[in-house]
Design an enzyme around this catalytic site. Sequence first.
Site, PDB file in Angstrom:
ATOM      1  CG  MET A   2      -1.789   1.179   1.387  1.00  0.00           C
ATOM      2  SD  MET A   2      -2.990   1.334   0.024  1.00  0.00           S
ATOM      3  CE  MET A   2      -3.164   3.100  -0.049  1.00  0.00           C
ATOM      4  CD  GLU A   3      -1.420   3.490  -3.356  1.00  0.00           C
ATOM      5  OE1 GLU A   3      -1.314   2.266  -3.132  1.00  0.00           O
ATOM      6  OE2 GLU A   3      -2.381   3.989  -3.963  1.00  0.00           O
TER       7      GLU A   3
ATOM      8  CG  HIS B 164       2.320  -0.777  -8.389  1.00  0.00           C
ATOM      9  ND1 HIS B 164       1.636  -0.849  -9.579  1.00  0.00           N
ATOM     10  CD2 HIS B 164       1.405  -0.402  -7.461  1.00  0.00           C
ATOM     11  CE1 HIS B 164       0.370  -0.534  -9.378  1.00  0.00           C
ATOM     12  NE2 HIS B 164       0.195  -0.266  -8.090  1.00  0.00           N
ATOM     13  CD  GLU B 165       2.250  -0.467  -3.728  1.00  0.00           C
ATOM     14  OE1 GLU B 165       1.547   0.549  -3.585  1.00  0.00           O
ATOM     15  OE2 GLU B 165       1.794  -1.524  -4.236  1.00  0.00           O
TER      16      GLU B 165
ATOM     17  CD  GLU C 224      -3.912   1.140  -7.942  1.00  0.00           C
ATOM     18  OE1 GLU C 224      -2.866   0.690  -8.450  1.00  0.00           O
ATOM     19  OE2 GLU C 224      -3.970   1.563  -6.771  1.00  0.00           O
TER      20      GLU C 224
HETATM   21  N1  B3K Z   1      -3.558   0.758  -3.694  1.00  0.00           N
HETATM   22  C1  B3K Z   1      -3.298  -0.496  -3.080  1.00  0.00           C
HETATM   23  C2  B3K Z   1      -4.445  -1.428  -3.094  1.00  0.00           C
HETATM   24  C3  B3K Z   1      -5.498  -1.150  -2.099  1.00  0.00           C
HETATM   25  C4  B3K Z   1      -6.514  -2.263  -2.118  1.00  0.00           C
HETATM   26  C5  B3K Z   1      -7.667  -2.004  -1.236  1.00  0.00           C
HETATM   27  N2  B3K Z   1      -8.483  -3.174  -1.084  1.00  0.00           N
HETATM   28  C6  B3K Z   1      -2.107  -1.175  -3.652  1.00  0.00           C
HETATM   29  C7  B3K Z   1      -1.711  -0.766  -5.000  1.00  0.00           C
HETATM   30  O1  B3K Z   1      -2.406  -0.903  -5.970  1.00  0.00           O
HETATM   31  O2  B3K Z   1      -0.636  -0.242  -5.123  1.00  0.00           O
HETATM   32 ZN    ZN Z   2      -1.444   0.456  -7.198  1.00  0.00          ZN
END
Ligand code: B3K
Ligand code: ZN
Length: 869
Positions: free
Chosen positions: A264-265, A298-299, A321
């Site tokens: 998670m970012e 990615h993060e 995303e």
């Molecule tokens: N943004 C988060 C994913 C959150 C998911 C919530 N159920 C990770 C990502 O895509 O980088």
């Molecule tokens: Zn993401």
Amino acid sequence: MSTIIPAVKKRADYRQPDFLIDHVDLEFTLIETTTKVICISKVTRNGSHNKPLILDGEGIQLSSVCINGTEAADYQQTDTSLTIDIDTDTFELRIESIINPKDNSSLEGLYLQAGAYCTQCEAEGFRKITYFLDRPDVLATYDVKIIADKVNFPFLLSNGNKVDSGDLSDGKHWIKWSDPFKKPCYLFALVAGDFDLLEDKFVTQSGRTIALELFVDKGMLGRGQHALDSLKKAMKWDETEFGLEYDLDIYMIVAVDFFNMGAMENKGLNVFNSKFVLADAQTATDEDYFNIEAVIAHEYFHNWTGNRVTCRDWFQLSLKEGLTVFRDQQFSADMSSPIVNRIQNVKVIRERQFAEDASAMSHPIRPDEVIEMNNFYTVTVYDKGSEVIRMLFTLLSKTGFLAGIKLYFKRFDGQAVTCDDFVQAMEDANDKDLSQFRRWYSQSGTPQIVVTDTYDAISKIYRIAFEQKHIATFEQKEKQNLVIPIQFSLLNDKLESLNLGDTDQQQLTLELNETQQCLEFYNVESKPIPSLLHGFSAPVKVDYPYTQQQLGNVMLGSPDEFARWDAGQQLFSNCIHNLAGKTELQQTTSIAETIAMFEPIIESKDISLALKAEILTLPSFETLFQQLDTVNIDALNQSRKQLFKALAQTFQANWLSHYSAFEKQPYAYQSQQVEQRKMQNLALKYLTLSAQPDVEQLLTQQFNNADNMTDSLGVLGAAQLGDLDLFERLMLAFEQKWHADPLVLDKWFALHANTDRSDILARISILMGHSRFTINNPNRVRALIGTFCFFNVAGFHNIDGTGYKFVADYLIKLNEVNPQIAARIITPLIQWQKVDKTRQQLMQLQLMRIGDTKGLSKDLFEKISKSLP
Ligand code: B3K
Ligand code: ZN
């Protein structure tokens, strides 16, 4: 179904927030079951109206509400909201409440697991921490004070920069953090615990020094270096490729064992599933190393695409995303083999995204209706979303795309915006009309491109026509034409590429935007073979009546490596799909003819090892499944195995020489070694299937001598495929060795879950009682139950229905513990549309059983109610 029907939220209903919050002061006193949270918000009315302030909140014990220092009396609470009647336009709201992190098994909000406090707020988890305007278009700066016991929680982390700290008399201490960047509450994070810390630095292109801190479980320091190196590579790459530099003075990553997703970012404080951080040669495979690099990147990339510019509402999720997946895919391609990367991306689309499109959960990359937002972190939003960005990249060229990105940040830095805003920036920067292209955001489904051609030997004219077809999806009947970039080339019978333009141009990109478009080529000496969809230039299915011979030619002669691989896959697929119903002799002949076409590949010295291994890998069951409208599961499984075995036997000598071709070097995660291990372990699988006489010896030798996890797992995978008794013995040895290491043990759980034996359910039941297994840990559940569901075709789809029932029983339990994970794992069960009637009924029966569960979560409700006829 037994539940009160949860509300459906619609994209079209978006309204600006009635109030804004531009600064938040949070104070946490961390106590296992009674954590005190004080949230002081600076609130302003947005526009002129007299509506009340309605805050979101779930599972919170409210202690007090104060407005401008005075206790408020005029408020109403429901299970999910707090409504405050107020006529002041600007005020300070202080809310004090109590939450229970210890009993929070959903791993959303603030939870305490394995001795550490951790938060997960995206998408709507902040409302489990305090009453708040839990929506991404409310952006605030945050000051956070954390108070906790000093011995057990020496590290107290939150977003931004550490500004102050102190000790308290009762063994507690406190730390205060300040994040100067405005952010939505979903990017808030708090972590408290005792960790080992790996530190480093990164100097940005403008000369600023950033402190990098990686927090891992005690004793895991030796497994953190690859993640840290990956972070530095990602930071550098984003500067060079996108001109984007990091903004805070510190970047922290914490690896935790209990986590619902990959990572998670959160601003300045990423929280990671330890699976995507920890690696060393002994415990992590090459694939793990690859994934860590990709997820870290990615993060990190989210800091700009997601955090600096965020989403206006959750329907716009693909804004951050899709774009960030595209960026991480480009990064990975630059760090290793571009072709292997592209093939992996395409497999995700074909195996999982096409399946989603064909199911009751189909949705456009920008969904229109949502019950539980967590259900929309999908391969469609992420991976098809990335393909849509990639098409823009193709249509606008790299230069045009980067100009669009530049304008996007210039316009929207610090704001919460929409997918339309993004496309508008691309359009304006390039002066190109993208109105029809925008339909990719609103239309679900997998387009089909039907290609037909004719050749006239007298006039020497070759005509090729492309037609786009769109079939109705579950939630959307009407479809419109899209803009589809199709890259292709033409091959003559000497396998040379024809010149398609004035200059030396071998590849064309057609922008298909009408129902049908036809191209004409003159002075063509003989009928060419089209090599279609180079690089998978659009997320579509292509239909051209290739003969096997023509596919063989594309595989050998196309100028595009992706097209070569794809032609090989089609050769295999056609062979597999056509086996059932043939006589034994016909089957043998057809298999032999197909395999013979791969001889030049396996013997080639020119082709890269990576591409060779990919071409010689059969399409997965899931890919084959998606190619058909109705699937005879047993026949498909059987036919695939038949070809697998024949391929093993025919090329036995080649497999042996490939297996022994490389000199053993000490393990390094380095391209050439990765490719060699890939080829060797593929060869080992084939050797095992071919019943090579001394194969048990080979396997045992590799197992005992392996200095890395890739080679150890290579043996286990091969022994499992060959259904050897040795498999059980080696599994036992593996478990003894890795008993104390949960991440490694997950690989072992997954191998067991994927075993094709009649006692599979008993085996899984026993493993559920294993001392290291717990329903509370998503990694364990995914490894054991998820693997069975997604990959054990024979066990899950057993015609007696026991596989479905087993999964349903488990999901009923998991619903209470962790609804998000339950709703992920149910995916294969709701995808019943293509299987035979008997199985359809058995699957639906189990879905109904789950649907009747008391206390069914919104997550499962949404998927089940959509999928039941
Ligand atoms: N943004 C988060 C994913 C959150 C998911 C919530 N159920 C990770 C990502 O895509 O980088
Ligand atoms: Zn993401």
